[in-house]
Design a protein around this motif. Structure first.
Motif, PDB file in Angstrom:
ATOM      1  N   MET A  37       0.833  -1.201   0.000  1.00  0.00           N
ATOM      2  CA  MET A  37       0.000   0.000   0.000  1.00  0.00           C
ATOM      3  C   MET A  37       0.869   1.253   0.000  1.00  0.00           C
ATOM      4  SD  MET A  37      -3.129  -1.102   2.543  1.00  0.00           S
ATOM      5  CE  MET A  37      -3.987   0.467   2.431  1.00  0.00           C
ATOM      6  N   ALA A  38       1.926   1.224   0.810  1.00  0.00           N
ATOM      7  CA  ALA A  38       2.829   2.375   0.853  1.00  0.00           C
ATOM      8  C   ALA A  38       3.570   2.526  -0.470  1.00  0.00           C
ATOM      9  CB  ALA A  38       3.821   2.212   2.003  1.00  0.00           C
ATOM     10  N   GLN A  39       4.006   1.438  -1.050  1.00  0.00           N
ATOM     11  CA  GLN A  39       4.761   1.462  -2.301  1.00  0.00           C
ATOM     12  C   GLN A  39       3.941   2.057  -3.438  1.00  0.00           C
ATOM     13  OE1 GLN A  39       6.237  -2.383  -3.427  1.00  0.00           O
ATOM     14  NE2 GLN A  39       6.903  -1.723  -5.448  1.00  0.00           N
ATOM     15  N   TYR A  40       2.652   1.729  -3.491  1.00  0.00           N
ATOM     16  CA  TYR A  40       1.811   2.199  -4.583  1.00  0.00           C
ATOM     17  C   TYR A  40       0.902   3.363  -4.190  1.00  0.00           C
ATOM     18  CZ  TYR A  40       3.376  -1.924  -7.081  1.00  0.00           C
ATOM     19  OH  TYR A  40       4.159  -2.855  -7.709  1.00  0.00           O
ATOM     20  N   GLY A  41       1.002   3.828  -2.954  1.00  0.00           N
ATOM     21  CA  GLY A  41       0.194   4.966  -2.516  1.00  0.00           C
ATOM     22  C   GLY A  41      -1.284   4.638  -2.402  1.00  0.00           C
ATOM     23  N   ILE A  42      -1.591   3.424  -2.046  1.00  0.00           N
ATOM     24  CA  ILE A  42      -2.982   2.990  -1.919  1.00  0.00           C
ATOM     25  C   ILE A  42      -3.492   3.325  -0.518  1.00  0.00           C
ATOM     26  CG2 ILE A  42      -4.523   0.983  -1.948  1.00  0.00           C
ATOM     27  CD1 ILE A  42      -2.524  -0.345  -3.871  1.00  0.00           C
ATOM     28  N   THR A  43      -4.728   3.843  -0.454  1.00  0.00           N
ATOM     29  CA  THR A  43      -5.342   4.138   0.840  1.00  0.00           C
ATOM     30  C   THR A  43      -6.509   3.172   1.066  1.00  0.00           C
ATOM     31  OG1 THR A  43      -6.939   5.677  -0.066  1.00  0.00           O
ATOM     32  CG2 THR A  43      -4.791   6.593   0.578  1.00  0.00           C
ATOM     33  N   LEU A  44      -7.009   3.185   2.299  1.00  0.00           N
ATOM     34  CA  LEU A  44      -8.177   2.350   2.593  1.00  0.00           C
ATOM     35  C   LEU A  44      -9.372   2.771   1.753  1.00  0.00           C
ATOM     36  CD1 LEU A  44      -8.065   1.849   6.459  1.00  0.00           C
ATOM     37  CD2 LEU A  44      -7.618   0.172   4.683  1.00  0.00           C
ATOM     38  N   ALA A  45      -9.480   4.063   1.472  1.00  0.00           N
ATOM     39  CA  ALA A  45     -10.579   4.548   0.645  1.00  0.00           C
ATOM     40  C   ALA A  45     -10.491   3.954  -0.755  1.00  0.00           C
ATOM     41  CB  ALA A  45     -10.568   6.065   0.588  1.00  0.00           C
TER      42      ALA A  45
END
Length: 101
Positions: A37-45
């Motif tokens: 998630m951090a690597q690809y900038g993914i959020t819970l939203a």
């Protein structure tokens, strides 16, 4: 051949090992997910991070009464078997709408 008590002790030890392995694998999976998630900038939203919906259950829930006995004030929710006073009122020619609250 091991005794019953020895087998129970082995079982207890295996259950502890199973639980420890499960916790470790779960922690590893969570760490990997957070890293991706951090690597690809993914959020819970982005993931649609809503809490899982609870199944609708009406069992045991209170419902307001729909019908009232004008003579005694007794009430009935309209669920389940009709009370005797409702049966008697219907037999005497009244309609359920006449007993509505």
């Amino acid at each position: 051949m091991p005794t019953y008590q020895e087998l129970l002790a082995q079982k207890a030890e295996l259950e502890k090992q199973i639980e420890a392995a499960r916790k470790q694998e779960l922690a590893d999976a969570i760490a990997k997910i957070k890293s991706l998630m951090a690597q690809y900038g993914i959020t819970l939203a982005d993931l649609g991070g809503k809490a899982p919906a609870k199944p609708a259950s009406t069992k045991g829930s209170k419902v307001p009464p729909k019908y009232r006995n004008p003579a005694t004030g007794e009430t009935w929710t309209g669920r389940g078997r009709q009370p005797k006073w409702v049966e008697q009122a219907l037999a005497s020619g009244k309609k359920l709408e006449d007993l509505a609250v």
